[in-house]
Motif scaffolding. Structure first.
Motif, PDB file in Angstrom:
ATOM      1  N   ASP A   2       0.825  -1.210   0.000  1.00 34.33           N
ATOM      2  CA  ASP A   2       0.000   0.000   0.000  1.00 34.33           C
ATOM      3  C   ASP A   2       0.858   1.258   0.000  1.00 34.33           C
ATOM      4  N   ALA A   3       2.045   1.168   0.585  1.00 38.36           N
ATOM      5  CA  ALA A   3       2.928   2.329   0.665  1.00 38.36           C
ATOM      6  C   ALA A   3       3.901   2.417  -0.510  1.00 38.36           C
ATOM      7  N   LEU A   4       3.773   1.500  -1.465  1.00 41.49           N
ATOM      8  CA  LEU A   4       4.742   1.423  -2.561  1.00 41.49           C
ATOM      9  C   LEU A   4       4.623   2.625  -3.491  1.00 41.49           C
ATOM     10  N   TRP A   5       5.753   3.218  -3.820  1.00 37.66           N
ATOM     11  CA  TRP A   5       5.816   4.316  -4.783  1.00 37.66           C
ATOM     12  C   TRP A   5       5.875   3.722  -6.184  1.00 37.66           C
ATOM     13  N   LEU A   6       4.971   4.139  -7.061  1.00 37.60           N
ATOM     14  CA  LEU A   6       4.843   3.533  -8.381  1.00 37.60           C
ATOM     15  C   LEU A   6       5.613   4.308  -9.445  1.00 37.60           C
ATOM     16  N   GLY A   7       6.857   4.574  -9.167  1.00 37.34           N
ATOM     17  CA  GLY A   7       7.729   5.212 -10.147  1.00 37.34           C
ATOM     18  C   GLY A   7       8.624   4.190 -10.827  1.00 37.34           C
ATOM     19  N   TYR A   8       9.579   4.699 -11.608  1.00 35.79           N
ATOM     20  CA  TYR A   8      10.550   3.806 -12.240  1.00 35.79           C
ATOM     21  C   TYR A   8      11.363   3.084 -11.177  1.00 35.79           C
ATOM     22  N   THR A   9      11.844   1.898 -11.539  1.00 42.52           N
ATOM     23  CA  THR A   9      12.719   1.135 -10.654  1.00 42.52           C
ATOM     24  C   THR A   9      14.115   1.062 -11.270  1.00 42.52           C
ATOM     25  N   GLU A  10      15.061   0.529 -10.522  1.00 40.83           N
ATOM     26  CA  GLU A  10      16.432   0.414 -11.005  1.00 40.83           C
ATOM     27  C   GLU A  10      16.523  -0.634 -12.108  1.00 40.83           C
ATOM     28  N   THR A  11      17.284  -0.350 -13.150  1.00 44.34           N
ATOM     29  CA  THR A  11      17.423  -1.286 -14.263  1.00 44.34           C
ATOM     30  C   THR A  11      17.959  -2.627 -13.798  1.00 44.34           C
ATOM     31  N   TRP A  12      18.875  -2.627 -12.863  1.00 42.95           N
ATOM     32  CA  TRP A  12      19.457  -3.875 -12.365  1.00 42.95           C
ATOM     33  C   TRP A  12      18.447  -4.689 -11.556  1.00 42.95           C
ATOM     34  N   GLY A  13      17.415  -4.035 -11.043  1.00 40.92           N
ATOM     35  CA  GLY A  13      16.495  -4.659 -10.099  1.00 40.92           C
ATOM     36  C   GLY A  13      16.685  -4.056  -8.730  1.00 40.92           C
ATOM     37  N   ALA A  14      15.660  -4.078  -7.922  1.00 43.30           N
ATOM     38  CA  ALA A  14      15.740  -3.506  -6.580  1.00 43.30           C
ATOM     39  C   ALA A  14      16.850  -4.186  -5.784  1.00 43.30           C
ATOM     40  N   ALA A  37      24.705  -9.799  -4.555  1.00 42.12           N
ATOM     41  CA  ALA A  37      23.752  -9.020  -5.347  1.00 42.12           C
ATOM     42  C   ALA A  37      24.397  -8.451  -6.608  1.00 42.12           C
ATOM     43  N   ARG A  38      25.679  -8.163  -6.571  1.00 35.87           N
ATOM     44  CA  ARG A  38      26.349  -7.598  -7.747  1.00 35.87           C
ATOM     45  C   ARG A  38      26.429  -8.596  -8.902  1.00 35.87           C
ATOM     46  N   ASP A  39      26.167  -9.876  -8.619  1.00 40.21           N
ATOM     47  CA  ASP A  39      26.212 -10.918  -9.645  1.00 40.21           C
ATOM     48  C   ASP A  39      24.839 -11.201 -10.251  1.00 40.21           C
ATOM     49  N   ILE A  40      23.839 -10.362  -9.938  1.00 39.04           N
ATOM     50  CA  ILE A  40      22.458 -10.593 -10.369  1.00 39.04           C
ATOM     51  C   ILE A  40      21.960  -9.411 -11.192  1.00 39.04           C
ATOM     52  N   LEU A  41      21.347  -9.696 -12.336  1.00 36.00           N
ATOM     53  CA  LEU A  41      20.669  -8.687 -13.147  1.00 36.00           C
ATOM     54  C   LEU A  41      19.257  -9.189 -13.431  1.00 36.00           C
ATOM     55  N   CYS A  42      18.259  -8.395 -13.074  1.00 39.56           N
ATOM     56  CA  CYS A  42      16.860  -8.799 -13.231  1.00 39.56           C
ATOM     57  C   CYS A  42      16.332  -8.433 -14.618  1.00 39.56           C
ATOM     58  N   ARG A 101      23.032  -2.661 -20.084  1.00 38.92           N
ATOM     59  CA  ARG A 101      22.913  -1.596 -21.075  1.00 38.92           C
ATOM     60  C   ARG A 101      22.025  -2.012 -22.242  1.00 38.92           C
ATOM     61  N   TYR A 102      22.018  -3.312 -22.569  1.00 46.10           N
ATOM     62  CA  TYR A 102      21.107  -3.772 -23.620  1.00 46.10           C
ATOM     63  C   TYR A 102      19.669  -3.722 -23.131  1.00 46.10           C
ATOM     64  N   LYS A 103      19.466  -3.986 -21.855  1.00 44.96           N
ATOM     65  CA  LYS A 103      18.121  -3.941 -21.289  1.00 44.96           C
ATOM     66  C   LYS A 103      17.504  -2.552 -21.429  1.00 44.96           C
ATOM     67  N   HIS A 104      18.328  -1.520 -21.540  1.00 44.03           N
ATOM     68  CA  HIS A 104      17.813  -0.163 -21.746  1.00 44.03           C
ATOM     69  C   HIS A 104      16.965  -0.067 -23.014  1.00 44.03           C
ATOM     70  N   TYR A 105      17.201  -0.947 -23.975  1.00 42.70           N
ATOM     71  CA  TYR A 105      16.427  -0.951 -25.223  1.00 42.70           C
ATOM     72  C   TYR A 105      15.216  -1.874 -25.145  1.00 42.70           C
ATOM     73  N   LEU A 106      15.060  -2.577 -24.039  1.00 43.74           N
ATOM     74  CA  LEU A 106      13.968  -3.531 -23.892  1.00 43.74           C
ATOM     75  C   LEU A 106      12.994  -3.023 -22.823  1.00 43.74           C
TER      76      LEU A 106
END
Length: 380
Positions: free
Chosen positions: A47-59, A75-80, A243-248
């Protein structure tokens, strides 16, 4: 790229057939069920979640929760990604160029070969139908060229449910290391093995150039979240993928990320429920197929929630599956859906799923259909 045969078939039938007997995911749950399972603060957090953009890598907390499912990764080894399909597409587009060569196991989830084929030369290597769908490592070794860049596998496999023996997986990793190849491993059905002793290491754990794909859709039964990821210790590769995900998709859905964190926080309970459901459903499948020993060749898969039995009826598997959904409302996937452009694939088979509740209704409809058609389809 050619049409995605599985998705074309599903677009016609998935939401129209009365009995979806070829689903590739586990039984899902409602938003209320998940938030209740996750604890009293879960709904308040939504209910308190802000519905803006999220981080490209994932939260950050999502990546930490995912990393905790791997040994030795952070976490640095994970890309969502937005589901596993985006991960496959991005990985192949980033890792392969026109000068490269890839090796792909067959049969497979079609994107594993179709996306690379649009980029470079690809060689298929078989899962051996008469050897429990064991990957032909000799064929893998023989397929390696000077310009080979990666080997792609799917463990447990879709559609066969097959796993590699531990010694075969170790040999595959050693082969990749010897030739400095990436090992791209689709692991979306991991944690649903029939025997935990056969559970394989994840590629990203076992090998410095291992690239592991996973998703909330299959073992966790939450495909509506559209949360997938790639894990790898090759951080330079992950940076290129980001960086490729930026196009997806650019970034993932904020509510989906929150819900995925909740689900991973109670993953033991979700997976225990799902494994129990598989065991229950496999008993029902055994009972059904035991009534038709001449018509079907059936055996338990090693893992996952799909299997690939053989149909021996005179009408052939394509006609059988077509008539079954048209006349009885039971959806299966015939062998033509798993046609490969790389090599001949086993005919006469169909994919059946057993990860959802209520399969007894679909099995009953199949029995009625077979009773009506017995004289036309019985093996000669």
């Amino acid at each position: 790229m050619r049409d995605f045969a599985l998705e074309v078939h599903f677009s016609r039938w998935e939401f129209n057939a009365r009995h979806h007997m070829t689903a590739s995911d586990m039984e899902s749950m409602t938003l209320g069920e998940l938030t209740q399972m996750a604890g009293p603060s879960a709904r308040e957090n939504l209910d308190a979640l802000w519905l803006g953009y999220t981080e490209t890598w994932g939260a950050p907390d999502l990546r930490e929760a995912i990393a905790a499912t791997y040994d030795g990764l952070s976490a640095r080894d994970i890309l969502c990604f937005a589901g596993a399909e985006e991960g496959i597409y991005a990985a192949m587009r980033v890792m392969l160029s026109s000068e490269d060569h890839a090796i792909v196991s067959v049969p497979n989830y079609q994107a594993a070969e179709t996306v690379p084929l649009g980029l470079c030369a690809v060689t298929g290597v078989p899962l051996l139908e008469n050897d429990n769908w064991r990957l032909d490592l000799d064929a893998v070794r023989a397929a390696i060229r000077p310009n080979t860049k990666l080997i792609s596998v799917n463990l447990p496999n879709n559609p066969t449910g097959a796993l590699m023996p531990q010694e075969d997986f170790a040999a595959l990793v050693a082969l990749c290391r010897e030739h400095d190849l990436y090992l791209f491993s689709d692991e979306v059905y991991r944690l649903l093995e029939r025997d935990e002793a056969g559970r394989l290491p994840q590629a990203a754990e076992a090998y410095e150039k291992g690239v592991s794909l996973n998703v909330m859709s299959k073992a966790y039964g939450l495909p509506g979240l559209r949360i997938g990821w790639i894990a790898s210790r090759d951080t330079a590769l992950l940076q290129k993928l980001e960086r490729y995900k930026h196009y997806l998709s650019i970034c993932n859905s904020a509510p989906s990320e929150r819900l995925a964190v909740m689900a991973l926080s109670v993953s033991d309970r979700i997976l225990a429920r799902n494994r129990a459901l598989i065991a229950e459903n496999l008993e029902k499948m055994d009972t059904f197929f035991a009534e038709y020993p001449d018509l079907f060749d059936w055996r338990h898969p090693d893992g996952g929630c799909v299997a690939y039995p053989r149909y021996n009826g005179r009408d052939g598997v394509e006609r059988f599956c077509h008539d079954l959904v048209e006349q009885a409302g039971v959806l299966l996937l015939p062998a033509s859906v798993y046609r490969s452009e790389l090599m001949e694939t086993p005919a006469g088979r169909f994919r059946v799923g057993f990860g959802r509740r209520g399969i007894e209704a679909g099995l009953a409809a199949m029995k009625d259909f077979l009773a009506r058609r017995h004289n036309d389809i019985a093996p000669g």
